[in-house]
Design an enzyme around this catalytic site. Structure first.
Site, mmCIF file in Angstrom:
data_model
loop_
_atom_site.group_PDB
_atom_site.id
_atom_site.type_symbol
_atom_site.label_atom_id
_atom_site.label_comp_id
_atom_site.label_asym_id
_atom_site.label_seq_id
_atom_site.Cartn_x
_atom_site.Cartn_y
_atom_site.Cartn_z
ATOM 1 N N LYS A 280 0.670 -1.220 -0.088
ATOM 2 C CA LYS A 280 -0.156 0.024 0.007
ATOM 3 C C LYS A 280 0.269 1.241 -0.311
ATOM 4 O O LYS A 280 1.738 1.021 0.916
ATOM 5 C CB LYS A 280 -0.691 0.233 1.050
ATOM 6 C CG LYS A 280 -1.982 0.745 1.252
ATOM 7 C CD LYS A 280 -3.005 0.406 2.241
ATOM 8 C CE LYS A 280 -4.367 1.222 2.442
ATOM 9 N NZ LYS A 280 -5.497 1.098 3.264
ATOM 10 N N GLU A 366 -18.988 -4.668 10.913
ATOM 11 C CA GLU A 366 -20.477 -3.621 12.273
ATOM 12 C C GLU A 366 -21.614 -4.642 12.677
ATOM 13 O O GLU A 366 -22.430 -4.128 13.738
ATOM 14 C CB GLU A 366 -20.907 -2.678 11.126
ATOM 15 C CG GLU A 366 -20.351 -1.540 10.300
ATOM 16 C CD GLU A 366 -18.893 -2.061 9.612
ATOM 17 O OE1 GLU A 366 -19.518 -3.040 9.082
ATOM 18 O OE2 GLU A 366 -18.299 -1.237 9.127
ATOM 19 N N ARG A 394 -25.010 -0.957 7.725
ATOM 20 C CA ARG A 394 -24.950 -2.771 8.590
ATOM 21 C C ARG A 394 -25.763 -3.202 9.053
ATOM 22 O O ARG A 394 -25.486 -5.059 9.103
ATOM 23 C CB ARG A 394 -23.271 -2.831 8.179
ATOM 24 C CG ARG A 394 -22.932 -2.696 6.411
ATOM 25 C CD ARG A 394 -22.269 -4.238 5.270
ATOM 26 N NE ARG A 394 -22.852 -4.040 4.476
ATOM 27 C CZ ARG A 394 -21.765 -4.072 3.547
ATOM 28 N NH1 ARG A 394 -20.260 -4.450 4.369
ATOM 29 N NH2 ARG A 394 -20.761 -3.615 2.845
#
Ligand SMILES: Cc1ncc(C[n+]2csc(CCOP(=O)(O)OP(=O)(O)O)c2C)c(N)n1
Ligand SMILES: CC(=O)[C@@H](O)[C@H](O)COP(=O)(O)O
Ligand SMILES: [Mg+2]
Length: 629
Positions: A280, A366, A394
């Site tokens: 990344k 979640e 969610r």
């Protein structure tokens, strides 16, 4: 090459390895330069340069469906599909969207913003292809963070069962926003360190074929050996046992490895999972060295030094939330904080510095976090789930079925409520009042500033009468003075900000300053307007509403949330149910549509959430007899 001249990725078909290397370099410089001014998801996009180039070289988008999970890593894809010239407007009002966007390009075959949807979408597209007798490749690209989202596992379970042709590309950079967490992450770590399983499996198959079949006995021994070796080797078998052909792990920045493995995948029947390992932030040292997630989605920065260009100002609401929890946790051993892969965004990583054993990052989960909080509460703990308004969507069924129905003492610290700016439609925190208010037992409080926020957090933790949501906006507070000691506030008793007898505005949070401005405009015109800080949506201040009804003065409600099912609706319902017929009510808030990216202030103008509009609404309701010139 001038990236802004690219209209279609077809030119890549003839590109040599050397040309690809050069283009990758140019794209990285372009991203680092453009995003230094606009901000954006620099880390994720620098990590997928080679992968995106190779996908567009080997496959024919949009006939072949490249599906990006979350979609925050689509900048390279956008450059290759004719949008390089729009990067100066990235994530801005009426500018380039920061995620895949179907009405921006035919190459954006799926939209996201929320994580872990790519495999389900891929399964839908591949199944449609097969039912319609079509012929195209389906290529979901999912990150190691997104793979911790339950939906991804649901989809894998189904895809593996149906043996549907597709190539899942797992982009494993060991990072979610912050460092990735969970058993899945640990398994991928073992894969990365022990190398590929594919070669060994072929070796074993070769061996098994070489062994003469003594009545089949030996080959069954070899089969057992192959089976046990598989389990002895690496957990690539997890994917194999889920019905995928597992390839990798390979270097996701190596064009040759990408080419050979994707070519193999194209020829392989059934679902393939290609595990690519990337870095990344690759190509920009500050982002490569990012250990916390600061370069996941930075604001503007200085390229040379890597210093973020931050505007000084009052404390962020998230920081007040986290610091208040830390203050309470010193006295209250029951308190446990939960986050779903957002330790930095919610600033619960600061809480964790003081109470590492009382902060849990559950990954992008979640649903799990919501129900885990319920479980914690049944055992006398005081769980506080710090979650963005949009991401709590969610956990809706868990809110209903697990927490509210059982009336469990859970606190929801709902961050990023209201309009969020650059992340746009998929991240607006505008549905929470509507999706919470109709749940029996749920209470919703909304502070007007950072000082009232600290007291409301304290009030919610002290509350032992079921679930409570404390809803606060993205960004910094108003710069008000913070009380030294924490209070427990009365819930359902709205403070009056300024007195008035001709009309009343009921507003909260970001709408309150606008309401005050409208009132002062009208006061100057001889119309005396009361402004009330309606800092609880459930319960309402019924006593105060009854009183206003008896005065029979017009009401304007203001909310930075959808009108349908929102606060204004709650007031209308109450007045109607109490037979306060004839009270004039106008509601200001967000319309029945999805609000795209762009600063909240730009949207206030476009949607009429302004002091002038509020004043005009009141003026139209105040009976002529009271109006003085
Ligand atoms: C349901 C949901 N929860 C939280 C987020 C916030 N979020 C955005 S990107 C991200 C991390 C994604 O990690 P990964 O899939 O590995 O992609 P990477 O950024 O590493 O390329 C998270 C948690 C989200 N987009 N959706
Ligand atoms: C892609 C995603 O969901 C996150 O990276 C999001 O952009 C974070 O938003 P904040 O900047 O409000 O923390
Ligand atoms: Mg990742």
């Amino acid at each position: 090459m001038d990236l802004e001249t690219i209209q279609h990725p077809g030119f890549l078909k003839s590109y040599s390895r050397k040309q690809l290397d050069e283009l990758a370099e140019e794209i990285r410089s372009f991203l680092i330069s453009k995003l230094s001014a606009t901000g954006g998801h620099l880390g994720p996009n620098l990590g997928v340069v080679e992968l995106t180039l190779m996908l567009h070289k080997l496959y024919d988008s949009p006939k072949d469906k490249i599906i990006w999970d979350v979609g925050h890593q689509t900048y390279v894809h956008k450059i290759l599909t004719g949008r390089a010239d729009r990067f100066d407007t990235l994530k801005q009002y009426q500018g380039l969207c920061g995620y895949a966007k179907r009405d921006e390009s035919e190459h954006d075959v799926w939209e996201a913003g929320h994580s872990s949807t790519s495999l389900s979408a891929a399964m839908g597209m591949a199944t449609a292809r097969d039912l319609q007798g079509e012929d195209f490749n389906v290529l979901p690209v999912i990150g190691d963070g997104a793979l911790t989202g339950g939906m991804a596992l649901e989809a894998m379970n189904h895809i593996g069962h149906e043996q549907t042709d597709m190539t899942v590309i797992l982009n494993d950079n060991e990072m979610s926003i912050a460092p990735n967490v969970g058993a899945m992450h640990n398994m991928l770590g073992r894969l990365r360190t022990t190398g590929g399983y594919r070669r060994t499996k072929e070796d074993i198959e070769y061996l098994v074929k070489k062994i003469p079949a003594f009545g089949g006995a030996l080959s069954s021994t070899a089969e057992r050996l192959k089976g046990s070796l598989k389990y002895l080797l690496v957990s690539g078998v997890f994917f194999e046992e889920m019905g995928f052909t597992y390839l990798g792990p390979i270097d996701g920045h190596n064009f040759d490895e990408l080419h050979s493995n994707l070519t193999y995948a194209i020829r392989t029947k059934g679902p393939v999972l290609l595990h690519v390992v990337t870095k990344k932030g690759k190509g920009y040292k500050p982002a490569e060295d990012d250990a916390s997630g600061a370069w996941h989605g930075p604001g503007p920065y200085k390229i040379e030094s890597g210093d973020m260009i931050k505007k000084a100002g009052p404390p962020a609401y998230s920081a007040v939330f986290s610091n208040t929890l830390a203050k309470i946790a010193e006295q209250d051993q029951r308190l446990v904080a939960l986050t779903a892969a957002m330790p930095g965004g919610t600033k619960l990583d600061q809480f964790a510095k003081t109470f590492p054993e009382r902060m849990y990052d559950v990954g992008i989960a979640e649903q799990h976090a919501t129900t885990m909080a319920g479980g914690l509460s049944t055992q006398g703990m005081k769980p506080v789930f710090g979650v963005y308004s949009t991401f709590l969507q969610r956990g809706y069924d868990q809110l209903v079925h697990d927490v509210c129905r059982q009336n469990l003492n859970v606190v929801f610290g709902i961050d990023r409520s209201g309009l969020v700016g650059g992340d746009g439609e998929t991240h607006q925190g505008v549905f929470d009042i509507a999706y919470l208010r109709h749940l029996p037992n749920m209470k919703i409080v909304i502070p007007k500033d950072e000082n009232e926020l600290q007291h409301m957090i304290n009030t919610a933790v002290a509350n032992d009468d079921g679930p409570m949501a404390v809803r606060f906006p993205r960004g910094n507070g108003l710069g008000v003075e913070m009380d030294e000691s924490l209070k427990v506030l009365p819930v359902g008793e709205w403070p009056v900000e300024q007195q008035g007898k001709d009309a009343v505005i009921l507003a909260f949070s970001t709408m309150l300053p606008i309401a005050n401005e409208a009132a002062s405009q009208l006061n100057k015109r001889g119309i005396s307007v009361r402004v009330v800080n309606a800092n609880s949506v459930k319960p309402l201040d019924e006593k105060q509403l009854d009183h206003i009804a008896q005065e029979n003065i017009p009401i304007l409600t203001m909310e930075e949330a959808v009108l349908k099912g929102g606060f204004g609706s709650a007031v209308l319902e109450y007045l109607n149910d109490q037979n306060h017929i004839g009270v004039q009510v106008k509601r200001m808030g967000l319309p029945d549509r999805y609000i795209e990216h762009g600063s909240p202030s730009s949207w206030y103008e476009e949607l009429g959430l302004t002091a002038d509009e509020a004043a005009r609404s009141i003026y139209e309701m105040v009976p002529r007899k009271r109006q003085r010139a």
